[in-house]
Design an enzyme around this catalytic site. Structure first.
Site, PDB file in Angstrom:
ATOM      1  CB  SER A   1      -0.965   0.021   1.185  1.00 40.80           C
ATOM      2  OG  SER A   1      -1.682  -1.241   1.276  1.00 40.80           O
ATOM      3  CE1 TYR A   2       5.017   5.474   3.376  1.00 40.85           C
ATOM      4  CE2 TYR A   2       6.909   4.518   2.182  1.00 40.85           C
ATOM      5  CZ  TYR A   2       6.175   5.820   2.651  1.00 40.85           C
ATOM      6  OH  TYR A   2       7.066   6.782   2.974  1.00 40.85           O
ATOM      7  CE  LYS A   3       8.596  -1.358  -0.777  1.00 39.67           C
ATOM      8  NZ  LYS A   3       9.717  -0.934  -1.436  1.00 39.67           N
TER       9      LYS A   3
ATOM     10  CB  SER B   1       0.513   5.622  -1.246  1.00 40.25           C
ATOM     11  OG  SER B   1       1.579   5.657  -0.589  1.00 40.25           O
ATOM     12  CE  LYS B   2       5.075   8.442   0.630  1.00 43.44           C
ATOM     13  NZ  LYS B   2       4.854   9.876   1.021  1.00 43.44           N
TER      14      LYS B   2
END
Ligand code: NDP
Length: 251
Positions: A155-157, A159-160
């Site tokens: 999810s984090y990757k 999003s970035k």
């Protein structure tokens, strides 16, 4: 001579870490800063640090992931300072996820809402003022948006990576209006983000994963943000600046 005198800057996620250091650096350089976060106590401390340089910042307690509160960020800033020159979209959250677990979508939605959707909405709200001031936007991304690396950061990757593409698309769209849009991508930086994510030991492992054998400090990223936001970077738009102690070299 300070290069941000009379400039009006919004820094989201300014109550801690990279955002706090960025707000203080802008204040030091003479800017009028609106500092945004949810934790009022920590915002008050950052406001004190900014005020040491003679500028009282505008403190805005707001959750960037809530549309009404996002609206209030731009509205209150323009009401207080009559214009907006620079938007630093820094607020962000980090969590591990697991595609096989039932809470995957909850984590995915919360990260995408804060790290990406809020940036899109704040940009949408700020654009008329940035066009007027021929200002610029700096998005705080991450090298996580460039590399696949480790599992359980989907999810984090994502999003970035989305934020990087958003940055380039909006840079192209706003270039005819004289508005620059860039991102900075830190590698591991010593902030609270890992403790908040329940990963207190992460920085030790991440330090060993960098080529230089160190993690960054918030002030280093703040300096990079100020450079990109300054007139010294007037030829730069749609770019992503990496400051990662050589971590990408080892991926
Ligand atoms: P911190 O956890 O130290 O600070 C995060 C900041 O974001 C806090 O001020 C927090 O304020 C704010 N924030 C989080 N969610 C919201 C929200 N919904 N509304 C308003 N403010 C919010 O993290 P960092 O300083 O490390 O992170 C800053 C940025 O840098 C993030 O985008 C992160 O992804 C990026 N980054 C960080 C790296 C690192 O290693 N530290 C590496 C690469 C990128 P409050 O709790 O008061 O709301």
């Amino acid at each position: 001579m300070a290069c941000f005198v009379n400039k009006v800057v919004i820094v989201t996620g300014a109550s801690a870490g990279i955002g706090a250091a960025t707000a203080v650096r802008f204040a030091q350089e003479g800017a009028n800063v609106a500092i945004v976060g949810r934790n009022q106590e920590r915002l008050a401390k950052v406001a004190e640090d900014c005020a040491k340089y003679g500028r009282n910042p505008l403190v805005i307690k707001a959750d960037v992931s809530k549309d009404d509160e996002a609206r209030s960020i731009v509205a209150k800033t323009v009401e207080a300072f009559d214009k907006l020159d620079i938007l630093v979209n820094n607020a962000g959250i980090y969590k591990y996820d697991d595609i096989q677990k039932p809470d995957f979508m909850e984590i995915f939605d919360s990260i995408m809402t804060t790290n990406m959707r809020a940036v899109a909405f704040l940009t949408n709200l700020a654009v008329p003022y940035l066009i007027e001031s021929k200002g610029n936007i700096v998005n705080v991304s991450s090298i996580a948006g460039r590399c696949v690396g480790h599992p359980h950061r989907t999810s984090y990757k994502t999003s970035k990576a989305a934020l990087n593409h958003f940055t380039r698309c909006i840079a192209l769209e706003l270039a005819p209006h004289g508005v620059r849009v860039n991102s900075v991508s830190p590698g591991p930086v010593a902030t609270e983000i890992f403790n908040t994510a329940g990963l207190p030991d992460a920085l030790t492992t991440l330090k060993d994963a960098t080529a230089l054998g160190r993690v960054g400090e918030s002030e280093e990223i703040a300096d990079l943000i100020l450079f990109v936001a300054s007139d010294k970077a007037k030829s730069i738009t749609g770019s992503d600046y990496v400051s990662d102690n050589g971590m990408l070299l080892k991926q």
